[in-house]
Design an enzyme around this catalytic site. Structure first.
Site, short mmCIF file in Angstrom:
data_model
loop_
_atom_site.label_atom_id
_atom_site.label_comp_id
_atom_site.label_asym_id
_atom_site.label_seq_id
_atom_site.Cartn_x
_atom_site.Cartn_y
_atom_site.Cartn_z
N ASP A 235 15.78 -40.12 20.57
CA ASP A 235 15.35 -40.71 19.31
C ASP A 235 13.82 -40.66 19.19
O ASP A 235 13.26 -41.04 18.16
CB ASP A 235 15.90 -42.14 19.13
CG ASP A 235 15.43 -43.10 20.21
OD1 ASP A 235 14.68 -42.67 21.11
OD2 ASP A 235 15.83 -44.28 20.16
N GLU B 262 20.58 -47.20 25.05
CA GLU B 262 19.70 -48.19 25.67
C GLU B 262 20.48 -49.50 25.75
O GLU B 262 20.97 -49.98 24.72
CB GLU B 262 18.44 -48.41 24.82
CG GLU B 262 17.52 -47.21 24.78
CD GLU B 262 16.25 -47.47 23.96
OE1 GLU B 262 15.95 -48.63 23.65
OE2 GLU B 262 15.56 -46.48 23.64
N GLU C 129 13.39 -46.03 32.55
CA GLU C 129 12.09 -45.68 31.95
C GLU C 129 11.02 -46.69 32.32
O GLU C 129 11.24 -47.91 32.26
CB GLU C 129 12.24 -45.61 30.42
CG GLU C 129 10.92 -45.36 29.70
CD GLU C 129 11.07 -44.94 28.25
OE1 GLU C 129 12.21 -44.70 27.79
OE2 GLU C 129 10.02 -44.84 27.58
N LYS D 178 23.55 -41.06 25.17
CA LYS D 178 22.70 -42.06 25.84
C LYS D 178 22.57 -43.33 24.98
O LYS D 178 22.42 -43.24 23.77
CB LYS D 178 21.32 -41.48 26.13
CG LYS D 178 20.37 -42.46 26.80
CD LYS D 178 19.16 -41.78 27.35
CE LYS D 178 18.07 -41.53 26.34
NZ LYS D 178 17.52 -42.74 25.72
O1 KIV Z 1 14.30 -40.74 23.13
C1 KIV Z 1 13.85 -40.21 24.14
O2 KIV Z 1 13.24 -39.16 24.12
C2 KIV Z 1 14.07 -40.90 25.40
C3 KIV Z 1 13.25 -40.46 26.55
C4 KIV Z 1 11.87 -40.97 26.42
C5 KIV Z 1 13.89 -40.83 27.82
O3 KIV Z 1 14.85 -41.79 25.46
#
Ligand code: KIV
Length: 287
Positions: free
Chosen positions: A34, A105, A172, A103
């Site tokens: 994102d 968070e 992160e 992915k």
């Molecule tokens: O959105 C992204 O690019 C990420 C990376 C910074 C791990 O989550």
């Protein structure tokens, strides 16, 4: 690679052309993050990433790099409102976006929702530590796990996400100790970004690696200066256009067509002359 103790590289990527080159470079995992909100769309925060756009970019990356493992990144509010929304939107990444893994968070608080997503058949990577989608409440992008108590919290989150069904983890902006502790307590591959060199894999935002970023994060070291190169190329094009030196190979008309065009123009000129100045028309012998 994890089993063979070979650290693996991962980079963010947001378009098919770049994906094609990164696949050729041997990058096994491309993350359509994102961060596209910032580096592609020009927003100041990842919070502003539209879901539909990120799904379309994910599909573009997969088309460009069909052999890479492509990770779609669920944007802010695409999985927060309900289990049903989370499953539906993650499913869109897998189906429309052709993502191999998605992915999210999350913390241990979101583990039940992630478990529902995993049960629905979504391959999940849990993102712990600094979670940029929390920027509005955190007041900025801040490192995580810098006290023992915080370290324990990040590790607990990672453990909970693995138990919920995540087949990969990403951490992160944490000290080395946090990444090592996560690796001791979990058994899935751990990708780090600003998390020390011990992690199984490492990811960076591509623009930081290529030297496009004006203010890269402290942990991102550029290996090229493509920003400067792009500027140079842009200036060169400005100069060439101004000098009518555009280069390349142009097109020519098919055989005989240029001649035909000249003749047509000649008779058109004659016609115009006759309409505008009829008095100049050649007089015949009886006039
Ligand atoms: O959105 C992204 O690019 C990420 C990376 C910074 C791990 O989550």
């Amino acid at each position: 690679m994890v089993d063979e103790n070979v650290p693996f590289a991962c980079l963010t990527c947001y378009d098919a052309t770049t994906a094609r080159w990164l696949e050729r470079a041997g990058i096994p995992i491309l993350l359509v993050g994102d961060t596209a909100a910032e580096v592609i769309l020009g927003f100041k925060r990842t919070l502003d990433m539209p879901l539909d756009v990120l799904i379309a970019l994910t599909a573009a990356v997969k088309r460009g790099a069909p052999r890479a493992l492509v990770m779609g990144d669920m944007p802010f509010l695409s999985y927060h409102t309900s289990e049903a929304d989370a499953i539906r939107n993650a499913g869109r990444f897998v189906v429309e976006g052709m993502a191999d893994i998605v992915k999210v968070e999350a913390t241990s608080a979101e583990a039940p929702r992630l478990a529902a997503m995993a049960r629905a058949g979504i391959p999940l990577c849990g993102h712990v530590g600094c979670r940029p989608q929390q920027v509005a409440v955190a007041g900025g992008y801040v490192a995580a796990g810098r006290t023992v108590r915080e370290l324990e919290k990040v590790v607990d989150d990672a453990v909970a996400l693995e138990q919920a069904g995540c087949v990969m983890l990403l951490v992160e902006a944490v000290p080395d100790e946090v990444a090592r502790a996560i690796m001791e307590r979990t058994s899935v591959p751990l990708i780090g970004i600003g998390a020390g060199s011990a992690c199984h894999g490492q990811v960076l935002v591509l623009q930081d690696l290529l030297g496009f970023s004006d203010m890269p994060p402290r942990f991102a070291e550029a290996v090229a200066s493509l920003g400067v190169e792009v500027e140079k190329a842009g200036r060169e094009w400005v100069r060439r256009v101004a000098e009518r030196r555009i280069g390349g190979r142009g097109y020519s008309m098919q055989a005989g067509e240029a001649e035909r065009l000249r003749n047509q123009n000649r008779s058109a000129d004659g016609l115009i002359e006759e309409i505008v100045h009829p008095e100049r028309r050649e007089r015949g012998p009886r006039s």
